[in-house]
Scaffold this motif. Structure first.
Motif, short mmCIF file in Angstrom:
data_model
loop_
_atom_site.label_atom_id
_atom_site.label_comp_id
_atom_site.label_asym_id
_atom_site.label_seq_id
_atom_site.Cartn_x
_atom_site.Cartn_y
_atom_site.Cartn_z
N ALA A 1 0.32 -1.56 -0.07
CA ALA A 1 0.42 0.15 0.01
C ALA A 1 0.80 1.65 -0.04
N PHE A 2 2.12 1.57 0.74
CA PHE A 2 2.42 2.80 0.59
C PHE A 2 3.55 2.81 -0.76
N MET A 3 4.30 1.57 -0.86
CA MET A 3 4.51 1.56 -2.45
C MET A 3 3.59 1.92 -3.40
N ILE A 4 2.51 2.13 -3.77
CA ILE A 4 1.04 2.26 -4.46
C ILE A 4 0.97 3.44 -4.66
N VAL A 5 0.97 4.34 -2.94
CA VAL A 5 0.90 5.50 -2.85
C VAL A 5 1.78 6.06 -2.83
N ALA A 6 3.63 6.25 -2.58
CA ALA A 6 4.38 6.11 -3.79
C ALA A 6 4.27 6.62 -5.05
N ILE A 7 4.40 5.93 -5.29
CA ILE A 7 4.11 6.06 -7.10
C ILE A 7 2.63 7.01 -7.40
N VAL A 8 1.56 6.62 -7.36
CA VAL A 8 0.59 7.65 -7.57
C VAL A 8 1.01 9.03 -6.57
N MET A 9 1.67 9.60 -6.13
CA MET A 9 1.89 10.34 -5.94
C MET A 9 3.00 11.11 -6.25
N ALA A 10 4.17 10.04 -7.20
CA ALA A 10 5.10 10.94 -7.58
C ALA A 10 5.10 10.81 -8.77
N LEU A 11 3.42 10.08 -9.59
CA LEU A 11 3.07 10.46 -10.69
C LEU A 11 2.41 11.56 -10.92
N GLN A 12 1.49 12.05 -9.76
CA GLN A 12 1.05 13.64 -9.38
C GLN A 12 1.93 14.34 -9.64
N ILE A 13 2.53 14.44 -8.35
CA ILE A 13 3.27 15.64 -8.60
C ILE A 13 5.24 16.15 -9.80
N THR A 14 5.63 15.14 -10.27
CA THR A 14 5.78 14.96 -11.11
C THR A 14 5.49 15.19 -12.51
N LEU A 15 4.95 14.76 -13.32
CA LEU A 15 3.65 14.28 -13.76
C LEU A 15 2.93 15.55 -14.11
N GLY A 16 1.70 15.46 -13.20
CA GLY A 16 0.35 15.86 -13.22
C GLY A 16 -0.92 15.13 -13.50
N ILE A 17 -0.34 13.74 -13.54
CA ILE A 17 -1.25 12.74 -13.06
C ILE A 17 -1.48 12.15 -12.36
N SER A 18 -3.38 12.36 -12.83
CA SER A 18 -4.30 12.45 -11.45
C SER A 18 -4.42 10.66 -10.68
N PRO A 19 -5.24 10.66 -10.02
CA PRO A 19 -5.04 9.71 -9.21
C PRO A 19 -6.52 8.73 -10.71
N GLN A 20 -7.24 9.03 -10.79
CA GLN A 20 -8.70 8.57 -12.06
C GLN A 20 -8.38 8.52 -13.34
N GLN A 21 -6.79 9.32 -13.84
CA GLN A 21 -6.87 8.96 -14.82
C GLN A 21 -5.75 7.57 -14.94
N LEU A 22 -5.00 7.23 -13.71
CA LEU A 22 -4.17 6.36 -14.03
C LEU A 22 -5.22 4.56 -13.86
N ASP B 1 -8.59 4.76 -14.71
CA ASP B 1 -9.06 4.98 -15.24
C ASP B 1 -8.16 3.93 -16.55
N GLN B 2 -6.70 4.58 -16.92
CA GLN B 2 -5.79 3.29 -18.05
C GLN B 2 -6.18 1.56 -16.45
N ILE B 3 -6.02 1.59 -15.91
CA ILE B 3 -5.90 0.40 -15.09
C ILE B 3 -7.33 -0.61 -15.47
N LEU B 4 -7.88 -0.11 -15.22
CA LEU B 4 -9.66 -0.73 -15.92
C LEU B 4 -9.42 -0.66 -17.46
N SER B 5 -8.53 -0.18 -17.82
CA SER B 5 -9.07 -0.44 -19.78
C SER B 5 -7.68 -1.33 -20.22
N PHE B 6 -6.84 -1.71 -19.06
CA PHE B 6 -6.06 -2.79 -19.71
C PHE B 6 -6.75 -4.49 -19.81
#
Length: 71
Positions: A33-54, A56-61
């Protein structure tokens, strides 16, 4: 050795094994859980990718994989 003592020792052993297994599962879950939170926060801070976008991409796999396999 009375049967009650054998049952007591066996129950203590089983309780200890279940406790150890439970703590390992909880530790792995919290670590993941901590690793997932760290990855999501890093994507949001560095690239501006929201958790909802992420999400949605996971659901479209499955759809993406089906398209790649040609089904």
């Amino acid at each position: 050795m009375p049967i009650n003592l054998i049952v007591l020792i066996a129950s203590l052993l089983i309780t200890w094994l279940v406790f150890n297994w439970t703590t390992k599962v909880i530790k792995a879950s919290v670590t993941t859980a901590f690793m997932i939170v760290a990855i999501v926060m890093a994507l949001q801070i560095t690239l501006g990718i929201s958790p909802q976008q992420l999400w949605d991409q996971i659901l479209s796999f499955p759809k993406i994989i089906q398209e790649l396999l040609g089904r």
